[in-house]
Design a protein around this motif. Structure first.
Motif, PDB file in Angstrom:
ATOM      1  N   ASN A  47       0.839  -1.217   0.000  1.00 34.13           N
ATOM      2  CA  ASN A  47       0.000   0.000   0.000  1.00 34.13           C
ATOM      3  C   ASN A  47       0.868   1.259   0.000  1.00 34.13           C
ATOM      4  O   ASN A  47       0.623   2.209   0.742  1.00 34.13           O
ATOM      5  N   GLY A  70      -7.787  -4.642   5.810  1.00 38.38           N
ATOM      6  CA  GLY A  70      -8.390  -4.145   4.563  1.00 38.38           C
ATOM      7  C   GLY A  70      -7.633  -4.635   3.340  1.00 38.38           C
ATOM      8  O   GLY A  70      -6.817  -5.546   3.426  1.00 38.38           O
ATOM      9  N   LYS A  71      -7.925  -3.984   2.201  1.00 37.50           N
ATOM     10  CA  LYS A  71      -7.306  -4.393   0.938  1.00 37.50           C
ATOM     11  C   LYS A  71      -5.842  -3.938   0.896  1.00 37.50           C
ATOM     12  O   LYS A  71      -5.533  -2.801   1.273  1.00 37.50           O
ATOM     13  N   VAL A  72      -4.966  -4.855   0.466  1.00 43.77           N
ATOM     14  CA  VAL A  72      -3.537  -4.547   0.419  1.00 43.77           C
ATOM     15  C   VAL A  72      -3.005  -4.835  -0.990  1.00 43.77           C
ATOM     16  O   VAL A  72      -3.354  -5.858  -1.590  1.00 43.77           O
ATOM     17  N   VAL A  73      -2.178  -3.922  -1.479  1.00 39.28           N
ATOM     18  CA  VAL A  73      -1.558  -4.114  -2.796  1.00 39.28           C
ATOM     19  C   VAL A  73      -0.046  -4.240  -2.592  1.00 39.28           C
ATOM     20  O   VAL A  73       0.560  -3.395  -1.943  1.00 39.28           O
ATOM     21  N   THR A  88      -2.819  -8.535  -5.023  1.00 42.30           N
ATOM     22  CA  THR A  88      -3.768  -7.792  -4.191  1.00 42.30           C
ATOM     23  C   THR A  88      -4.487  -8.793  -3.305  1.00 42.30           C
ATOM     24  O   THR A  88      -4.867  -9.861  -3.780  1.00 42.30           O
ATOM     25  N   PHE A  89      -4.625  -8.465  -2.029  1.00 44.09           N
ATOM     26  CA  PHE A  89      -5.316  -9.390  -1.116  1.00 44.09           C
ATOM     27  C   PHE A  89      -5.939  -8.633   0.037  1.00 44.09           C
ATOM     28  O   PHE A  89      -5.662  -7.447   0.238  1.00 44.09           O
ATOM     29  N   GLU A  90      -6.764  -9.339   0.800  1.00 45.15           N
ATOM     30  CA  GLU A  90      -7.431  -8.746   1.970  1.00 45.15           C
ATOM     31  C   GLU A  90      -6.718  -9.203   3.232  1.00 45.15           C
ATOM     32  O   GLU A  90      -6.392 -10.389   3.369  1.00 45.15           O
TER      33      GLU A  90
END
Lengths: 114, 221
Positions: A47, A70-73, A88-90
């Motif tokens: 992120n 939360g969402k992580v890139v 990308t994952f949660e």
């Protein structure tokens, strides 16, 4: 008496809100790199935040970082000009997500296990 | 809005505001007290030592709580209570992992000590102010601090690997329990939870001795 109860409960609610605001829910991301990173100006970012110690000439690396829920890139940066989104994952509260960065032919790939 | 409910709202807002004001005043007072003191040079070795002592205490407490929580699970007979206890166990292990995560306070300070010691070594390598004997003494001490800081962070790294594995294991069991619940298989769920409790207790014992063995570098200068 009821007024006292109202004051006490209001105080508790306010304190509760205060502690909720100060402690954000977090989870953990484990990142494994399975090949030597030969380009010296490569860096990995979660992120947008650099993951220190992950891009190195060592044959492999493994780190575990605290991460806001939360969402992580996960991205690879080559200098500031070039960037690639790897995966990308949660991230869930108190949960661990494992990401493995590996080479496929000469391409840098990422696989995720939540 | 009824008068009573309006009154309750006013009471809530005024209490919240006064608590916020008290907390703000306390912060301002603390900042003022800090400002009154003479500024001190930041010492990364002291900061790291303090962080290691705090982390050891916190990890010791968490390990005891993990052991206690897993003991309690073994005695439970209701699936709901057992699932809640597993969630608590997962939260305790996650907290322990947070203490030694790579981007956590202890590991970050440990790296700062290593970098600081290296910068001192480079400085004394080039130094002309001190005698050769004094330079050698300073170099030797900073090399010792660097080595001890690295060892402490390596030991905490071992704790990180153990807690990571434990969290992975509890998470996988917890997900399996969810699947069993979807199948309404209460007895199998309890069996899995109790087996997990035994495994966690065994891991927790070995982690306690690992945590005890961590020592921070002694500042020699």
């Amino acid at each position: 008496m009821s007024q006292l109860m109202a004051w006490a409960s209001a105080g508790l609610i306010a304190l509760g809100l205060n502690s909720c605001m100060s402690e954000e829910p977090v989870g953990y991301v484990e990142i494994k790199r399975t090949f030597p990173q030969t380009t010296s100006h490569d860096s990995y970012r979660l992120n947008g935040v650099e993951v220190a110690g992950l891009a190195s000439a060592d044959p492999s690396a493994q780190i575990v970082v605290r991460q806001k829920v939360g969402k992580v890139v996960l991205e690879l940066f080559r200098g500031e000009q070039m960037r690639w989104q790897l995966c990308t994952f949660e991230v869930g509260k108190n949960r661990l997500v494992s990401a493995t960065i590996y080479l496929q032919n000469r391409d840098i790939r990422c696989s995720v296990q939540a | 809005m009824p008068a009573r409910s309006r009154f309750a709202n006013i009471v809530f807002i005024s209490v919240s505001l006064s608590l916020a004001a008290v907390s703000g005043a306390a912060t301002t007072a603390a900042v003022a007290a800090e400002a009154d003191k003479a500024p001190q040079v930041a010492n990364p070795v002291d900061d790291f030592n303090r962080a290691v002592v705090e982390a050891k205490k916190s990890l010791g407490d968490l390990s005891s709580k993990i052991e206690e929580s897993s003991k309690q699970i073994e005695g439970l007979t209701s699936t709901e209570a057992a699932r809640a206890q597993v969630a608590e166990l997962q939260s305790l292990i996650a907290d322990a992992l947070g203490q030694v995560a790579d981007n956590g306070k202890v590991m970050t300070l440990g790296q700062k000590v290593v970098d600081y010691a290296r910068s001192k070594e480079a400085l004394f390598d080039q130094d002309t102010k001190f005698s050769a004997e004094e330079r050698q003494f300073l170099l030797k001490e900073w090399r010792r601090i660097e080595t001890e800081a690295k060892r402490a962070t390596d030991d905490l790294g071992s704790a990180r690997r153990e807690f990571t594995e434990l969290l992975r294991q509890v998470q996988a069991r917890s997900d399996y329990i969810e699947e069993l619940q979807a199948l309404n298989n209460a007895q199998q769920m309890l069996d899995v939870i109790k087996k997990l409790a035994g495994e966690v207790r065994a891991a927790s014992g070995s982690m306690k001795s690992l945590i005890q063995s961590v020592t921070a570098p002694a500042p020699g200068i």
